[in-house]
Every structure is written in structure tokens, then in C-alpha cells.
Write a protein that holds these residues in place. Structure first.
Motif, PDB file in Angstrom:
ATOM      1  N   LYS A   7       0.828  -1.204   0.000  1.00 14.11           N
ATOM      2  CA  LYS A   7       0.000   0.000   0.000  1.00 14.11           C
ATOM      3  C   LYS A   7       0.862   1.254   0.000  1.00 14.11           C
ATOM      4  CE  LYS A   7      -4.053  -2.117   1.833  1.00 14.11           C
ATOM      5  NZ  LYS A   7      -5.114  -2.117   2.811  1.00 14.11           N
ATOM      6  N   ALA A   8       2.170   1.064   0.229  1.00 12.19           N
ATOM      7  CA  ALA A   8       3.093   2.202   0.196  1.00 12.19           C
ATOM      8  C   ALA A   8       4.498   1.698  -0.095  1.00 12.19           C
ATOM      9  CB  ALA A   8       3.076   2.951   1.519  1.00 12.19           C
ATOM     10  N   CYS A  22       8.363   8.545  -1.505  1.00 10.31           N
ATOM     11  CA  CYS A  22       7.355   7.550  -1.175  1.00 10.31           C
ATOM     12  C   CYS A  22       6.224   7.616  -2.194  1.00 10.31           C
ATOM     13  CB  CYS A  22       6.857   7.706   0.249  1.00 10.31           C
ATOM     14  SG  CYS A  22       6.330   9.347   0.695  1.00 10.31           S
ATOM     15  N   PHE A  24       2.200   6.022  -2.922  1.00  8.60           N
ATOM     16  CA  PHE A  24       1.008   5.348  -2.437  1.00  8.60           C
ATOM     17  C   PHE A  24       0.200   4.930  -3.659  1.00  8.60           C
ATOM     18  CE2 PHE A  24       2.307   8.754   0.479  1.00  8.60           C
ATOM     19  CZ  PHE A  24       2.625   8.003   1.603  1.00  8.60           C
ATOM     20  N   ARG A  27      -3.636   5.761  -4.236  1.00  6.33           N
ATOM     21  CA  ARG A  27      -4.080   7.136  -4.029  1.00  6.33           C
ATOM     22  C   ARG A  27      -4.115   7.881  -5.360  1.00  6.33           C
ATOM     23  NH1 ARG A  27      -0.921   9.906   0.485  1.00  6.33           N
ATOM     24  NH2 ARG A  27      -2.038   8.334   1.635  1.00  6.33           N
ATOM     25  N   PRO A  31      -0.070  10.900  -5.109  1.00  2.00           N
ATOM     26  CA  PRO A  31       0.441   9.568  -4.774  1.00  2.00           C
ATOM     27  C   PRO A  31       1.955   9.552  -4.502  1.00  2.00           C
ATOM     28  CG  PRO A  31       0.070   9.733  -7.118  1.00  2.00           C
ATOM     29  CD  PRO A  31      -0.433  11.013  -6.511  1.00  2.00           C
ATOM     30  N   ALA A  55       0.451   6.794   5.039  1.00  2.00           N
ATOM     31  CA  ALA A  55       0.238   5.510   4.362  1.00  2.00           C
ATOM     32  C   ALA A  55      -1.086   4.875   4.801  1.00  2.00           C
ATOM     33  CB  ALA A  55       1.401   4.566   4.641  1.00  2.00           C
ATOM     34  N   CYS A  57      -1.810   2.395   6.728  1.00  6.34           N
ATOM     35  CA  CYS A  57      -1.839   0.945   6.588  1.00  6.34           C
ATOM     36  C   CYS A  57      -0.885   0.314   7.596  1.00  6.34           C
ATOM     37  CB  CYS A  57      -1.476   0.523   5.165  1.00  6.34           C
ATOM     38  SG  CYS A  57       0.208   0.917   4.674  1.00  6.34           S
ATOM     39  N   ILE A  62       3.905  -1.968   3.873  1.00  6.85           N
ATOM     40  CA  ILE A  62       4.835  -0.950   3.386  1.00  6.85           C
ATOM     41  C   ILE A  62       6.107  -1.642   2.924  1.00  6.85           C
ATOM     42  CG2 ILE A  62       6.262   1.036   4.034  1.00  6.85           C
ATOM     43  CD1 ILE A  62       4.094   1.727   6.134  1.00  6.85           C
TER      44      ILE A  62
END
Length: 164
Positions: A7-8, A22, A24, A27, A31, A55, A57, A62
Motif C-alpha cells: 500500500k506504500a 514515497c 502510495f 491514491r 500519490p 500511508a 496501513c 509498506i
């Protein structure tokens, strides 16, 4: 149906003049986020805390990739010591969040991009920055964040966790 568990993605160039990138994937709005390496440990903690909170999550969702840096014989003793301390700070901060730290040697991720052998450090960095601009045209790319962006792209292209 297989579903991605990631998710990240977080990528860190741990040098004092490095950066953090980073991504995501789920998103639509913003993102991608990019940061210069903070100057203090407290600022490093704050950036990682914000990224992890952003994140939204669990830590096992990750994927974090850190460039596995090492000293060169031509490097001065104090700069090598600072370099090692910086990497240790990142590892400690990340461990607070129980995120697995994956490392990659510069030679490994750079071979993915077929970086030519460029002896001059500045010219090699210019090449890397140009490559990051090519891959992230919408992002402001600086010398500080170009390696982190390339590490991030490498992770996105090569690391695909899936649930069975």
C-alpha cells in the motif's frame, strides 16, 4: 484473484545530501511525495512518522528500500563516520514502526538503469538526475532526491508482493 499487498513504497538515499521518496499506489491525489534528507534526527523521525501516518496501513503493507551505502578509500574518516551514523539513524527510526528494512547496493539498482561508467562523481550524479526527470517529469527533481526517486521506481518495477 491476486491482490497486491503493498500500500506504500518508501525509498531512502541515506546520505546527508540524500532524500526520501514515497509512493502510495492506491491514491489518486498526490500519490508521490519527496523530501530532502532532514538535518537532525528529530526531523528524520518527524518525516518518517508523517509518511507512515499518511500511508494509513499496517507496517507489513509498506515496502521500504534503503540504499546500502559504504565508504570509499578516498573518503575522509569523519565523513565516513557521519555517513554510517546517518544510516544507523534511519534504521533505528524505521524499526520504531516495525517496518522491514530492505537494502540494495548502488551497483545493483544502477545496473537496472544501465548507468554508464562515469568516473566523475558530479557527472554521474547529473546522469542520474536526468534519468529521474525522465521517469518523473511532473516532479521537481534535485540532486538531493534523484537517487531516492530512482530507488523508488526500481522498487515499484521489481517488487510485487501478492496475496494468494
Amino acid at each position: 484473484k491476486k491482490k497486491s499487498r503493498i500500500k506504500a513504497y518508501i525509498a531512502i538515499d541515506p546520505g546527508k545530501q540524500g532524500g526520501i521518496a514515497c509512493f502510495f499506489p492506491r491514491r489518486k491525489k498526490e500519490p508521490l511525495k519527496v523530501f530532502r534528507c532532514p538535518k537532525t534526527v528529530e526531523e528524520m523521525c518527524a518525516v518518517v512518522d508523517c509518511i507512515v501516518a499518511d500511508a494509513k496501513c499496517a507496517s507489513d503493507k509498506i515496502y521500504l528500500l534503503v540504499e546500502h551505502v559504504h565508504a570509499f578509500p578516498s573518503d575522509g574518516r569523519s565523513s565516513v563516520f557521519t555517513f554510517g551514523r546517518n544510516l544507523g539513524h534511519w534504521e533505528g527510526i524505521i524499526s520504531r514502526h516495525e517496518i522491514e528494512v530492505n537494502t540494495i547496493a548502488p551497483r545493483s539498482w544502477q545496473s537496472f538503469y544501465e548507468v554508464p561508467k562515469i568516473p566523475d562523481k558530479y557527472d554521474r550524479k547529473k546522469w542520474l538526475k536526468h534519468k529521474a526527470i525522465e521517469l518523473f517529469p511532473e516532479q521537481k527533481v534535485t540532486f538531493a532526491v534523484c537517487d531516492a526517486l530512482l530507488l523508488l521506481h526500481y522498487a515499484k518495477e521489481n517488487i510485487k508482493w501478492v496475496e494468494q
